[in-house]
Design a protein around this motif. Structure first.
Motif, PDB file in Angstrom:
ATOM      1  N   LYS A 189       0.846  -1.211   0.000  1.00  0.00           N
ATOM      2  CA  LYS A 189       0.000   0.000   0.000  1.00  0.00           C
ATOM      3  C   LYS A 189       0.879   1.260   0.000  1.00  0.00           C
ATOM      4  CE  LYS A 189      -4.350   1.313   2.112  1.00  0.00           C
ATOM      5  NZ  LYS A 189      -4.340   2.691   2.482  1.00  0.00           N
ATOM      6  N   GLU A 190       1.872   1.267   0.890  1.00  0.00           N
ATOM      7  CA  GLU A 190       2.763   2.425   0.973  1.00  0.00           C
ATOM      8  C   GLU A 190       3.496   2.641  -0.345  1.00  0.00           C
ATOM      9  OE1 GLU A 190       5.405   2.085   4.332  1.00  0.00           O
ATOM     10  OE2 GLU A 190       3.735   1.967   5.727  1.00  0.00           O
ATOM     11  N   ALA A 191       3.928   1.539  -0.976  1.00  0.00           N
ATOM     12  CA  ALA A 191       4.680   1.666  -2.235  1.00  0.00           C
ATOM     13  C   ALA A 191       3.789   2.252  -3.329  1.00  0.00           C
ATOM     14  CB  ALA A 191       5.236   0.299  -2.656  1.00  0.00           C
ATOM     15  N   VAL A 192       2.555   1.762  -3.421  1.00  0.00           N
ATOM     16  CA  VAL A 192       1.631   2.263  -4.449  1.00  0.00           C
ATOM     17  C   VAL A 192       1.375   3.754  -4.230  1.00  0.00           C
ATOM     18  CG1 VAL A 192      -0.752   2.101  -5.292  1.00  0.00           C
ATOM     19  CG2 VAL A 192       0.568   0.018  -4.909  1.00  0.00           C
ATOM     20  N   GLU A 193       1.205   4.140  -2.960  1.00  0.00           N
ATOM     21  CA  GLU A 193       0.928   5.557  -2.665  1.00  0.00           C
ATOM     22  C   GLU A 193       2.152   6.433  -2.960  1.00  0.00           C
ATOM     23  OE1 GLU A 193      -2.495   4.659   0.697  1.00  0.00           O
ATOM     24  OE2 GLU A 193      -0.540   5.390   1.367  1.00  0.00           O
ATOM     25  N   THR A 194       3.330   5.965  -2.535  1.00  0.00           N
ATOM     26  CA  THR A 194       4.547   6.763  -2.770  1.00  0.00           C
ATOM     27  C   THR A 194       4.778   6.971  -4.257  1.00  0.00           C
ATOM     28  OG1 THR A 194       5.496   5.815  -0.773  1.00  0.00           O
ATOM     29  CG2 THR A 194       7.040   6.871  -2.272  1.00  0.00           C
ATOM     30  N   LEU A 195       4.533   5.925  -5.047  1.00  0.00           N
ATOM     31  CA  LEU A 195       4.761   6.033  -6.493  1.00  0.00           C
ATOM     32  C   LEU A 195       3.631   6.799  -7.194  1.00  0.00           C
ATOM     33  CD1 LEU A 195       5.957   2.345  -7.101  1.00  0.00           C
ATOM     34  CD2 LEU A 195       7.348   4.374  -7.539  1.00  0.00           C
ATOM     35  N   GLY A 196       2.547   7.066  -6.472  1.00  0.00           N
ATOM     36  CA  GLY A 196       1.412   7.773  -7.063  1.00  0.00           C
ATOM     37  C   GLY A 196       0.700   6.945  -8.122  1.00  0.00           C
ATOM     38  N   LEU A 197       0.670   5.632  -7.931  1.00  0.00           N
ATOM     39  CA  LEU A 197       0.032   4.751  -8.926  1.00  0.00           C
ATOM     40  C   LEU A 197      -1.478   4.687  -8.702  1.00  0.00           C
ATOM     41  CD1 LEU A 197       2.598   1.803  -8.834  1.00  0.00           C
ATOM     42  CD2 LEU A 197       2.407   3.594 -10.566  1.00  0.00           C
ATOM     43  N   GLU A 198      -2.178   4.187  -9.709  1.00  0.00           N
ATOM     44  CA  GLU A 198      -3.624   4.075  -9.607  1.00  0.00           C
ATOM     45  C   GLU A 198      -3.981   3.073  -8.498  1.00  0.00           C
ATOM     46  OE1 GLU A 198      -1.491   3.323 -12.050  1.00  0.00           O
ATOM     47  OE2 GLU A 198      -2.522   2.380 -13.723  1.00  0.00           O
ATOM     48  N   PRO A 199      -5.063   3.354  -7.730  1.00  0.00           N
ATOM     49  CA  PRO A 199      -5.441   2.478  -6.607  1.00  0.00           C
ATOM     50  C   PRO A 199      -5.678   1.022  -7.050  1.00  0.00           C
ATOM     51  CG  PRO A 199      -6.715   4.506  -6.559  1.00  0.00           C
ATOM     52  CD  PRO A 199      -5.937   4.544  -7.830  1.00  0.00           C
ATOM     53  N   ALA A 200      -6.004   0.825  -8.325  1.00  0.00           N
ATOM     54  CA  ALA A 200      -6.249  -0.540  -8.813  1.00  0.00           C
ATOM     55  C   ALA A 200      -5.028  -1.436  -8.630  1.00  0.00           C
ATOM     56  CB  ALA A 200      -6.656  -0.502 -10.288  1.00  0.00           C
ATOM     57  N   VAL A 201      -3.833  -0.816  -8.653  1.00  0.00           N
ATOM     58  CA  VAL A 201      -2.606  -1.626  -8.483  1.00  0.00           C
ATOM     59  C   VAL A 201      -2.639  -2.291  -7.109  1.00  0.00           C
ATOM     60  CG1 VAL A 201      -0.084  -1.557  -8.327  1.00  0.00           C
ATOM     61  CG2 VAL A 201      -1.262  -0.158 -10.043  1.00  0.00           C
ATOM     62  N   TYR A 202      -2.979  -1.484  -6.093  1.00  0.00           N
ATOM     63  CA  TYR A 202      -3.038  -2.063  -4.746  1.00  0.00           C
ATOM     64  C   TYR A 202      -4.185  -3.063  -4.617  1.00  0.00           C
ATOM     65  CZ  TYR A 202      -3.569  -2.739   0.206  1.00  0.00           C
ATOM     66  OH  TYR A 202      -3.706  -3.344   1.430  1.00  0.00           O
ATOM     67  N   GLU A 203      -5.307  -2.749  -5.255  1.00  0.00           N
ATOM     68  CA  GLU A 203      -6.456  -3.663  -5.165  1.00  0.00           C
ATOM     69  C   GLU A 203      -6.069  -5.065  -5.673  1.00  0.00           C
ATOM     70  OE1 GLU A 203      -9.440  -3.253  -3.661  1.00  0.00           O
ATOM     71  OE2 GLU A 203      -8.367  -1.479  -2.962  1.00  0.00           O
ATOM     72  N   ILE A 204      -5.233  -5.116  -6.713  1.00  0.00           N
ATOM     73  CA  ILE A 204      -4.816  -6.431  -7.229  1.00  0.00           C
ATOM     74  C   ILE A 204      -3.727  -7.053  -6.354  1.00  0.00           C
ATOM     75  CG2 ILE A 204      -3.795  -7.662  -9.193  1.00  0.00           C
ATOM     76  CD1 ILE A 204      -5.232  -5.815 -11.057  1.00  0.00           C
ATOM     77  N   LEU A 205      -2.765  -6.209  -5.921  1.00  0.00           N
ATOM     78  CA  LEU A 205      -1.610  -6.766  -5.195  1.00  0.00           C
ATOM     79  C   LEU A 205      -1.906  -7.120  -3.736  1.00  0.00           C
ATOM     80  CD1 LEU A 205       1.346  -4.556  -6.498  1.00  0.00           C
ATOM     81  CD2 LEU A 205       0.702  -6.863  -7.203  1.00  0.00           C
ATOM     82  N   LYS A 206      -3.018  -6.637  -3.191  1.00  0.00           N
ATOM     83  CA  LYS A 206      -3.220  -6.812  -1.747  1.00  0.00           C
ATOM     84  C   LYS A 206      -3.576  -8.235  -1.357  1.00  0.00           C
ATOM     85  CE  LYS A 206      -8.043  -5.472  -1.202  1.00  0.00           C
ATOM     86  NZ  LYS A 206      -8.977  -4.401  -0.900  1.00  0.00           N
ATOM     87  N   GLN A 207      -3.897  -9.063  -2.320  1.00  0.00           N
ATOM     88  CA  GLN A 207      -4.092 -10.483  -1.994  1.00  0.00           C
ATOM     89  C   GLN A 207      -3.583 -11.339  -3.163  1.00  0.00           C
ATOM     90  OE1 GLN A 207      -7.921  -9.125  -2.155  1.00  0.00           O
ATOM     91  NE2 GLN A 207      -7.018  -8.792  -4.169  1.00  0.00           N
ATOM     92  N   PRO A 208      -3.277 -12.591  -2.887  1.00  0.00           N
ATOM     93  CA  PRO A 208      -2.786 -13.452  -3.969  1.00  0.00           C
ATOM     94  C   PRO A 208      -3.874 -13.708  -5.005  1.00  0.00           C
ATOM     95  CG  PRO A 208      -2.350 -14.404  -1.809  1.00  0.00           C
ATOM     96  CD  PRO A 208      -3.276 -13.269  -1.588  1.00  0.00           C
ATOM     97  N   LEU A 209      -3.444 -13.915  -6.255  1.00  0.00           N
ATOM     98  CA  LEU A 209      -4.408 -14.267  -7.306  1.00  0.00           C
ATOM     99  C   LEU A 209      -5.038 -15.627  -7.009  1.00  0.00           C
ATOM    100  CD1 LEU A 209      -2.513 -13.195 -10.564  1.00  0.00           C
ATOM    101  CD2 LEU A 209      -4.357 -11.994  -9.372  1.00  0.00           C
ATOM    102  N   ARG A 210      -4.216 -16.555  -6.520  1.00  0.00           N
ATOM    103  CA  ARG A 210      -4.737 -17.908  -6.238  1.00  0.00           C
ATOM    104  C   ARG A 210      -4.099 -18.456  -4.954  1.00  0.00           C
ATOM    105  NH1 ARG A 210      -4.165 -17.316 -11.706  1.00  0.00           N
ATOM    106  NH2 ARG A 210      -1.932 -17.629 -11.547  1.00  0.00           N
ATOM    107  N   SER A 211      -4.925 -19.021  -4.095  1.00  0.00           N
ATOM    108  CA  SER A 211      -4.422 -19.664  -2.872  1.00  0.00           C
ATOM    109  C   SER A 211      -5.063 -21.044  -2.766  1.00  0.00           C
ATOM    110  CB  SER A 211      -4.827 -18.854  -1.638  1.00  0.00           C
ATOM    111  OG  SER A 211      -4.381 -17.533  -1.743  1.00  0.00           O
ATOM    112  N   PHE A 212      -4.248 -22.074  -2.696  1.00  0.00           N
ATOM    113  CA  PHE A 212      -4.772 -23.440  -2.636  1.00  0.00           C
ATOM    114  C   PHE A 212      -4.458 -24.058  -1.273  1.00  0.00           C
ATOM    115  CE2 PHE A 212      -3.431 -22.526  -6.988  1.00  0.00           C
ATOM    116  CZ  PHE A 212      -4.617 -22.711  -7.685  1.00  0.00           C
TER     117      PHE A 212
END
Ligand SMILES: NC(=O)c1ccc[n+]([C@@H]2O[C@H](COP(=O)([O-])OP(=O)(O)OC[C@H]3O[C@@H](n4cnc5c(N)ncnc54)[C@H](O)[C@@H]3O)[C@@H](O)[C@H]2O)c1
Length: 417
Positions: free
Chosen positions: A17-40
């Motif tokens: 979250k901090e990295a996305v904010e510092t870089l000024g990236l779109e919030p969607a980046v954090y929305e995708i990165l905040k959890q794994p795509l797949r967990s088994f």
């Protein structure tokens, strides 16, 4: 509310979250990165030596595959939980992206106590785990490797099981294998060697001549002893080393090949005649240019950080510096090479192993080492540039390099709109 300082998954989320904010990236980046795509989460049933059936919980997490197939180790430990595996997979995404490897982060494991299992039980458990996850792993999907309590023999059983299921030899499934079945030259030494290469690059950027530097190393195992030997070979003066029983100090420099021979014969460092005994805490506070903590987590704390005199702290161990100590060292102008880079030589040579498996063309150890230096130096330089651009610690800068790269891949792939 959950305490984010205790849960490794929440801590990993916060760093993204901090990295996305510092870089000024779109919030969607954090929305995708905040959890794994797949967990088994898989059940791993296997037969004990006494004929009874036991079922353990197994995990495999694929955090993000925008940059390529996911990659990360497998640990066998009773404390393995889904949250821990998720955090470690997120951490692998950072490592792989920072190093410029064509991988996303993955991680896996089995919640079990290997000390309670015989060798044949470990073999059956390893094979059953591969059966349980065989549909979701593969050389172009997700590539495991050794981690806590797993080793080249376990990787060999796993690659054999997967090859049987597929009906073809698939050495690129897994890395950290024995050399005779597709392992890479230089893999065992890669972490210690990579630490030295990264440090040499930072020293250069700070105007310190690595070959003339004075170094203290905490921990004399796989990472610490290799870092000591390579630093010595490069002309640096390794003035202190230690293990769990204490350390050795010689301000004129220790002859590391001689010490390694002493340790081989005596199975300990203590009693080496050409250095004085020193405690582990004294070692950390010596007047040196470079300090390598290469033993355990939480060694540099708010208590001893004010006394650290090194100009560079190169983290070989995972998490040797507490967050409070990190701030103190930053304020003192001491550069800390964070563990995500400091000990990433292992995953980098794992990548080289996979490349060799996929191309069926094997490299000499010199070629491996030369490429490792290229990758470590490049990542170090990029991280240092980010540190200067944003005025943040190298640890935060590592996240900035990684998140920027993953975000770019996701944007090109059309995931962000
Ligand atoms: N081996 C790798 O490829 C690798 C990769 C990534 C991270 N790491 C991390 O690096 C660290 C060291 O790993 P390793 O593979 O060298 O382990 P190792 O078991 O080979 O060596 C550990 C060393 O630390 C010493 N030690 C233990 N307790 C100590 C203490 N209280 N004070 C001082 N020294 C102490 C041990 O005596 C030993 O010399 C760990 O944090 C590990 O997670 C290792």
């Amino acid at each position: 509310m959950a305490d984010s300082s205790l849960n490794p998954f929440l801590r990993a989320q916060q760093a993204f979250k901090e990295a996305v904010e510092t870089l000024g990236l779109e919030p969607a980046v954090y929305e995708i990165l905040k959890q794994p795509l797949r967990s088994f989460e898989v059940a791993v049933p296997f037969i004990r030596d006494d004929g009874t059936l036991q079922v353990f919980n197994g995990y495999r997490v694929q955090h993000n595959d925008a940059l390529g197939p996911t990659k990360g180790g497998l640990r066998f430990h009773s404390s393995v939980t889904m949250d821990e595996v998720k955090a470690l997979a997120m951490w692998m995404s950072v490592k792989c992206a920072l190093l410029g490897l064509p991988y996303g982060g993955g991680k896996g494991g089995i919640a079990c106590d290997v000390d309670q299992l015989s060798e044949s039980e470990i073999e059956r458990l390893s094979r059953e785990y591969i059966r349980a996850v065989s549909l979701v792993i593969g050389p172009d999907k997700d590539i495991p490797a050794p981690d806590v309590s797993t080793n080249p023999q376990i990787m060999a059983w796993m690659v054999d099981e997967y090859s049987r299921i597929r009906g073809e030899n698939t050495f690129g499934l897994i890395t950290g294998k024995p050399i005779v079945i597709g392992g890479s030259a230089g893999r065992v030494e890669a972490t210690g060697r990579g630490l030295v290469f990264a440090t040499k690059q930072l020293a250069k950027e700070l105007g310190i001549d690595f070959a003339k530097s004075r170094i203290a190393i905490q921990g004399f195992g796989n990472v610490g002893s290799v870092a000591a030997e390579i630093s010595y070979d490069m002309g640096a003066s390794v003035v202190a080393v230690s293990d769990k029983d204490g350390g050795l100090y010689n301000p004129a420099g220790i002859n590391i090949p001689d010490l390694l021979e002493y340790k081989r014969i005596n199975r300990r460092l203590q009693g080496y005649p050409h250095a004085e005994p020193i405690s582990n805490s004294e070692l950390l506070e010596l007047p040196v240019d470079i300090l390598f903590p290469a033993a355990l987590e939480n060694q540099i704390t708010a208590d001893n950080a004010p006394n650290i005199r090194a100009r560079i702290v190169g983290e070989g161990a995972n998490g040797p510096t507490t967050p409070e100590a990190d701030r103190i060292l930053f304020d003192k102008g001491i550069m800390v090479i964070p563990d995500v880079l400091g000990n990433s030589g292992g995953v980098t040579v794992s990548y080289f192993e996979w490349v060799q498996n996929q191309t069926r063309f094997y490299w000499s150890e010199d070629e491996v080492n030369q490429r490792l230096e290229e990758y470590m130096s490049r990542a170090m330089a990029q991280m240092h540039t980010m540190h200067e651009r944003f005025g943040v610690t190298l640890r935060k800068a590592a996240y900035l390099v990684a998140v920027e790269r993953i975000a770019q891949a996701m944007r090109y792939r059309g995931w962000l709109k």
